[in-house]
Each structure stands twice: as C-alpha cells, then as structure tokens.
Design a protein around this motif. Structure first.
Motif, PDB file in Angstrom:
ATOM      1  N   ASN A  51       4.256  61.867  12.163  1.00 14.21           N
ATOM      2  CA  ASN A  51       3.950  61.657  10.747  1.00 14.21           C
ATOM      3  C   ASN A  51       3.910  60.179  10.391  1.00 14.21           C
ATOM      4  O   ASN A  51       3.061  59.730   9.639  1.00 14.21           O
ATOM      5  CB  ASN A  51       4.978  62.374   9.878  1.00 14.21           C
ATOM      6  N   ASN A  52       4.864  59.419  10.945  1.00 12.79           N
ATOM      7  CA  ASN A  52       4.951  57.974  10.709  1.00 12.79           C
ATOM      8  C   ASN A  52       5.129  57.272  12.051  1.00 12.79           C
ATOM      9  O   ASN A  52       5.293  57.937  13.066  1.00 12.79           O
ATOM     10  CB  ASN A  52       6.165  57.634   9.818  1.00 12.79           C
ATOM     11  N   LEU A  53       5.113  55.949  12.027  1.00  7.27           N
ATOM     12  CA  LEU A  53       5.412  55.195  13.253  1.00  7.27           C
ATOM     13  C   LEU A  53       6.663  54.356  13.029  1.00  7.27           C
ATOM     14  O   LEU A  53       6.658  53.125  13.143  1.00  7.27           O
ATOM     15  CB  LEU A  53       4.225  54.304  13.633  1.00  7.27           C
ATOM     16  N   GLY A  54       7.757  55.015  12.677  1.00 11.69           N
ATOM     17  CA  GLY A  54       9.045  54.348  12.526  1.00 11.69           C
ATOM     18  C   GLY A  54       9.011  53.251  11.485  1.00 11.69           C
ATOM     19  O   GLY A  54       8.219  53.281  10.534  1.00 11.69           O
ATOM     20  N   GLU A  55       9.914  52.319  11.650  1.00 16.69           N
ATOM     21  CA  GLU A  55       9.999  51.149  10.775  1.00 16.69           C
ATOM     22  C   GLU A  55       9.999  49.934  11.685  1.00 16.69           C
ATOM     23  O   GLU A  55      10.192  50.064  12.884  1.00 16.69           O
ATOM     24  CB  GLU A  55      11.309  51.203   9.968  1.00 16.69           C
ATOM     25  N   PRO A  56       9.775  48.730  11.109  1.00 15.35           N
ATOM     26  CA  PRO A  56       9.769  47.544  11.976  1.00 15.35           C
ATOM     27  C   PRO A  56      11.072  47.457  12.785  1.00 15.35           C
ATOM     28  O   PRO A  56      12.146  47.436  12.211  1.00 15.35           O
ATOM     29  CB  PRO A  56       9.653  46.380  10.983  1.00 15.35           C
ATOM     30  N   GLY A  57      10.943  47.452  14.108  1.00 17.51           N
ATOM     31  CA  GLY A  57      12.116  47.328  14.970  1.00 17.51           C
ATOM     32  C   GLY A  57      12.967  48.573  15.065  1.00 17.51           C
ATOM     33  O   GLY A  57      14.054  48.550  15.625  1.00 17.51           O
ATOM     34  N   LYS A  58      12.480  49.695  14.493  1.00 14.58           N
ATOM     35  CA  LYS A  58      13.267  50.931  14.550  1.00 14.58           C
ATOM     36  C   LYS A  58      12.399  52.092  15.003  1.00 14.58           C
ATOM     37  O   LYS A  58      11.261  52.246  14.557  1.00 14.58           O
ATOM     38  CB  LYS A  58      13.842  51.269  13.176  1.00 14.58           C
ATOM     39  N   GLY A  59      12.961  52.945  15.861  1.00 16.44           N
ATOM     40  CA  GLY A  59      12.250  54.139  16.316  1.00 16.44           C
ATOM     41  C   GLY A  59      10.906  53.779  16.930  1.00 16.44           C
ATOM     42  O   GLY A  59      10.792  52.815  17.707  1.00 16.44           O
ATOM     43  N   LEU A  60       9.871  54.533  16.564  1.00 17.56           N
ATOM     44  CA  LEU A  60       8.541  54.288  17.134  1.00 17.56           C
ATOM     45  C   LEU A  60       8.017  52.895  16.797  1.00 17.56           C
ATOM     46  O   LEU A  60       7.107  52.387  17.459  1.00 17.56           O
ATOM     47  CB  LEU A  60       7.555  55.355  16.622  1.00 17.56           C
ATOM     48  N   VAL A  62       9.339  50.184  17.387  1.00 16.47           N
ATOM     49  CA  VAL A  62       9.560  49.287  18.533  1.00 16.47           C
ATOM     50  C   VAL A  62       8.398  49.413  19.527  1.00 16.47           C
ATOM     51  O   VAL A  62       7.909  48.408  20.063  1.00 16.47           O
ATOM     52  CB  VAL A  62      10.901  49.603  19.233  1.00 16.47           C
ATOM     53  N   LEU A  63       7.947  50.647  19.760  1.00 19.99           N
ATOM     54  CA  LEU A  63       6.811  50.848  20.682  1.00 19.99           C
ATOM     55  C   LEU A  63       5.553  50.165  20.143  1.00 19.99           C
ATOM     56  O   LEU A  63       4.729  49.664  20.913  1.00 19.99           O
ATOM     57  CB  LEU A  63       6.542  52.343  20.888  1.00 19.99           C
ATOM     58  N   VAL A  64       5.423  50.138  18.817  1.00 24.57           N
ATOM     59  CA  VAL A  64       4.273  49.445  18.203  1.00 24.57           C
ATOM     60  C   VAL A  64       4.395  47.939  18.442  1.00 24.57           C
ATOM     61  O   VAL A  64       3.440  47.284  18.860  1.00 24.57           O
ATOM     62  CB  VAL A  64       4.185  49.749  16.694  1.00 24.57           C
ATOM     63  N   GLN A  65       5.583  47.405  18.188  1.00 19.59           N
ATOM     64  CA  GLN A  65       5.811  45.969  18.407  1.00 19.59           C
ATOM     65  C   GLN A  65       5.531  45.582  19.858  1.00 19.59           C
ATOM     66  O   GLN A  65       5.019  44.499  20.140  1.00 19.59           O
ATOM     67  CB  GLN A  65       7.264  45.595  18.061  1.00 19.59           C
ATOM     68  N   MET A  66       5.863  46.473  20.797  1.00 23.42           N
ATOM     69  CA  MET A  66       5.666  46.180  22.223  1.00 23.42           C
ATOM     70  C   MET A  66       4.240  46.465  22.674  1.00 23.42           C
ATOM     71  O   MET A  66       3.939  46.367  23.862  1.00 23.42           O
ATOM     72  CB  MET A  66       6.653  47.017  23.058  1.00 23.42           C
ATOM     73  N   LYS A  67       3.384  46.849  21.719  1.00 20.21           N
ATOM     74  CA  LYS A  67       1.970  47.140  21.991  1.00 20.21           C
ATOM     75  C   LYS A  67       1.794  48.245  23.031  1.00 20.21           C
ATOM     76  O   LYS A  67       0.888  48.217  23.846  1.00 20.21           O
ATOM     77  CB  LYS A  67       1.232  45.868  22.440  1.00 20.21           C
ATOM     78  N   LYS A  68       2.686  49.212  22.987  1.00 17.19           N
ATOM     79  CA  LYS A  68       2.590  50.339  23.918  1.00 17.19           C
ATOM     80  C   LYS A  68       1.764  51.487  23.341  1.00 17.19           C
ATOM     81  O   LYS A  68       1.491  52.459  24.027  1.00 17.19           O
ATOM     82  CB  LYS A  68       3.989  50.867  24.264  1.00 17.19           C
ATOM     83  N   VAL A  69       1.415  51.383  22.055  1.00 17.92           N
ATOM     84  CA  VAL A  69       0.706  52.485  21.405  1.00 17.92           C
ATOM     85  C   VAL A  69      -0.765  52.127  21.240  1.00 17.92           C
ATOM     86  O   VAL A  69      -1.113  51.111  20.648  1.00 17.92           O
ATOM     87  CB  VAL A  69       1.327  52.808  20.021  1.00 17.92           C
ATOM     88  N   LYS A  70      -1.630  52.986  21.806  1.00 17.71           N
ATOM     89  CA  LYS A  70      -3.072  52.755  21.721  1.00 17.71           C
ATOM     90  C   LYS A  70      -3.654  53.440  20.486  1.00 17.71           C
ATOM     91  O   LYS A  70      -4.513  52.923  19.802  1.00 17.71           O
ATOM     92  CB  LYS A  70      -3.735  53.315  22.982  1.00 17.71           C
ATOM     93  N   LYS A  71      -3.152  54.651  20.215  1.00 17.93           N
ATOM     94  CA  LYS A  71      -3.681  55.418  19.104  1.00 17.93           C
ATOM     95  C   LYS A  71      -2.563  56.187  18.418  1.00 17.93           C
ATOM     96  O   LYS A  71      -1.629  56.650  19.082  1.00 17.93           O
ATOM     97  CB  LYS A  71      -4.748  56.409  19.601  1.00 17.93           C
ATOM     98  N   ALA A  72      -2.647  56.303  17.105  1.00 14.38           N
ATOM     99  CA  ALA A  72      -1.664  57.076  16.353  1.00 14.38           C
ATOM    100  C   ALA A  72      -2.384  58.093  15.485  1.00 14.38           C
ATOM    101  O   ALA A  72      -3.379  57.778  14.835  1.00 14.38           O
ATOM    102  CB  ALA A  72      -0.806  56.164  15.483  1.00 14.38           C
TER     103      ALA A  72
END
Lengths: 219, 224
Positions: A51-60, A62-72
């Motif tokens: 539903n969401n991609l976490g918060e900055p530095g929290k939950g998902l 972090v994966l966004v910050q690490m550029k591990k997510v291609k598509k949401a």
C-alpha cells in the motif's frame, strides 16, 4: 515439516527482480524484521506490491533509499518524500491503484479470480489504458488480479503449523497477501504449539503459510 | 470558535443516530469532537476498523490501532477489525451511510477533485476514489478559499477529477450549499457574512434557497 526459519534465511530466499507483496498500512502490520534483513543482502531490481513504501529510513523506505526497488504497485506513496524523489529521477516506476481496487486485486489473485469490474476510478486519470464496460448504465473498469513470487506478511501469533492470528488494525492487507504469492513468509510475535490457538481466532489457516519468522529474527 | 471548528460542528449536525460514518483527514477528523450527545454514530476507518474512538492519551497509545491518517486512535465498545478488502467492500458496496471529506476543488455540479495536483507527480490516491464512489451520502467540508484566496468552489474543475459521483452537501466556514440536480443551492450562511461576500468568494454560480437559514445557533440547526 518445520516452517520456522531465521530472518536471514528468509531474506536469502529473495532473488534479484523478485516480485514481492509486503503487508502493512504504513508501518503498522509491516514485517519490519524481514525487511531489515533484506537491506543486508545484495538483491536489487525488486518489484514491491504494498500500500505504501514505508517512511524515510523506516521499513520499505530503506529499500527505496538503497535503490533496491525498481517498481512499486500500491495506493499511497506521497507520504514518503524519498519515493517522490526516486520517481522524479526515473529510478522508480510506480503503478497507482485506488486502495479498494488494490486490496481487491490482491484478493482476486489469491482466490483464482481472473479480474473484476469496479466503478472506482472510472472517468479519472487512473482509468487510462483500462478496459471500460457499462453495466446497468454505470461505468466500470476492468482490474486484473495481483500475484507475487513472495508475500512478506506480519501476524501476531502463529502456531507451529503456520496458522495465524492478527493484532487489531495491523491485520490490513496481510491475510489477503497470504493467499496471493507463491511463497509466503509470516513474521510473527510469538509461535505456539499446534492446538494452542482457538480455531475461532485463526484468520489465516496454515495452508497459505510456507515459512514463519520470529520478530527479532532468531530461530 | 475557529473557522475549521465551526465547519466541523456544522457537519456534525448532519449525522443521524446509528449512522456508519467515515471521516477523512483534516477538518473531517474534527467532526468526531462535535457529535451531539443524544446520538450514537459508528466511525469506520479504511484500514479495517468499525468503531473508532478518540485519540488516546500518550500513555495509552496502542501502535496497532491507527486511523486512515496513520494516527493513534482508540476503539469503542462493540468495535471490530477486518482486512482491507472487507473494509473497501463496505465502502464500495454502499454500507457507509456518510463520508465527510476534504477537497482541493468542488465544481458547480458537485463533482470533486481531492487526490492530485496538476504539474506534481501523482503518487498517492489512497481511498479517496472508493469513498466518493460508494458512500450513500458525501459531505464536503472545506475552507471556502485556498490560503491564497482562490475559490475552492469552482465552475469547472481544473484539478483532476476524483469520481463522477456528485457530493450531496458542501460546508465551508461561510456557507452551506446543497447539491441539486440543477447545481448549487445556498441553504445556510454565517450570520455575520453577507450574500455579496459569498458570491465574491465562490467561483461557481449558485441559487439561494428561499428558506435560507443563518447559522446563528448551531445547536438549534436541524439537519435537513
């Protein structure tokens, strides 16, 4: 048939490019131990259905910050400014669905339904590229089901068989996702012996659940 | 009373005993504080609660009980929890009596824009479209103009539309409009506000009800 694995073993099941459903409404009911373990692996190009991609530095987030997510794929990403940045720079592809369409698509994915017509979104920008059909003078959009390689869900208690109970509003998308992925990993607060959960309180029967991870990560 | 509280209080007068009610984020959330004591309503939250109660004291916060704005709430006696598909089935299926929501714009026909801003990345829709589509009655609560003084009630939407469904009532700090087949009808106004001021701050044509009420004593206003 022991379903209990460590969070590390769980994270190691994930491959580059895996399509992963992740439970939770924001951080509530989100499998934070498993997500944190994934941040320690080298996987990338992940497709996340949540539903969401976490918060900055929290939950998902972090994966966004690490550029591990291609598509949401989800309904509400605006609350995480990192997602907005990643989208604007072209690093992240986003597919937006109304929250009810999103949850029903996951339900359809897990229950053998090939798609459904919903009035929600008809006549809006989210209707673009969707098949439209008029039923009894009302406009509907075709929504196809959502399925995934993995579902990472969060439950409250499990028994050894994998039966699950949930805590309050932390239930949200978790029972739906438990049915809609090839491999389902449930992070839980506590694992009890089979028979200790009342059949009445079990929300997700064990046949949906492949692995259990104790919150905190140990076996 | 501050303008937003006045709007919330006026909106609360639209609720009936035993209504199932969904409150959006912002002014709609304030409505819960003004529900008349002689009625009982049941608050529904998209993330899977029927029977939402007030925000708990700091030492009573349960991290597993949040509302759709992800803020801590409590639950009332008789509350229930359910998954998101069930929750949105309730919404889409017409089981919510009243939704109260905020808007970016609402047009002369009662159609709403409340999910996307032109020129900005569209990365969130949440339950906005579902609630408009499925709720039996939809009440808009909004400040009459933007912070910049632009009308939020407009002839035609310039922001992306949320649903074809027309809302039923628009409540601002200045006035209340009923949405009719032919367009907007001014039915209530604040006593210290002139009709001229409402016309100047409204971007859409509206008719004036012959029985226009002044909201001088909110407790005396009966929901129509």
């Amino acid at each position: 048939m022991n379903k209990i694995i460590s969070s590390k073993e769980a994270a190691n099941l994930i491959k580059n490019g895996s399509r992963i459903m992740v439970g939770g409404f924001g951080l509530v009911g989100s499998p934070l131990t498993i997500i944190e373990e994934i941040t320690k692996t080298n996987v990338n190009q992940l497709e996340i259905i949540s539903n969401n991609l976490g918060e900055p530095g929290k939950g998902l987030g972090v994966l966004v910050q690490m550029k591990k997510v291609k598509k949401a794929i989800g309904s509400y990403f605006t609350s995480n400014p990192d997602v907005v940045k990643a989208y604007q720079s072209g690093e992240l592809e986003v597919e937006l669905l109304p929250q009810g369409t999103f949850s029903e698509a996951i339900r359809a994915g897990g229950t053998g339904i090939g798609g459904f017509y919903t009035p929600v979104g008809a006549g809006t920008e989210l209707a673009a590229a969707k098949e439209e059909r008029v039923i009894d003078n009302k406009h509907y959009l075709l929504q196809t089901p959502l399925k995934a390689d993995f579902a990472l869900i969060k439950a409250c208690k499990a028994d050894e068989l994998g039966n699950l109970t949930y805590s309050k509003s932390a239930r949200n998308f978790n029972p739906l996702m438990a049915a809609s992925a090839d491999i389902v990993i449930a992070e839980v607060e506590e694992i009890v012996k089979a028979g200790e959960l009342s059949p009445e309180e079990i929300v997700t029967p064990h046949l949906f659940v492949d692995y259990l991870v104790l919150k905190g990560g140990g076996r | 009373m501050k303008p937003k509280e006045r709007i919330a209080k006026r909106a609360s007068r639209e609720l009936k005993n035993r209504d199932i009610v969904n409150l959006g984020i912002g002014i709609p959330t304030l409505v819960a504080e003004y529900i008349p004591e002689n009625i009982q309503v049941f608050l529904h939250s998209e993330n899977g609660i029927l029977g939402v109660g007030p925000a708990p004291k700091a030492d009573a916060v349960d991290p597993d009980i949040v509302n759709a704005g992800k803020l801590p709430v409590s639950i009332e006696e008789g509350a229930s929890f359910f998954d998101s598909a069930a929750s949105f089935g309730m919404i889409r299926g017409g089981h919510i009596d009243v939704s109260i929501l905020g808007v970016l714009q609402v047009d002369r026909s009662g159609r709403v824009a409340n999910w996307a801003v032109p020129g900005k990345s569209v990365l969130g829709v949440g339950g906005a479209m579902d609630l408009l589509e499925g709720s039996k009655k939809v009440i808009v609560t909004t400040m009459h103009t933007t912070n910049e003084g632009e009308p939020k009630i407009v002839e035609e939407l310039s922001y992306p539309i949320t649903s074809w469904r027309k809302v039923d009532l628009i409540i601002t700090e200045l006035a209340v409009f009923s949405v009719q087949e032919e367009g907007l009808l001014l039915i209530d106004k604040q006593p210290n506000v002139t009709l001229q001021e409402i016309i100047e701050k409204t971007g859409a044509h509206f008719e004036v009800d012959q029985n226009l009420i002044e909201i001088s004593d909110l407790d005396g206003v009966v929901a129509k």
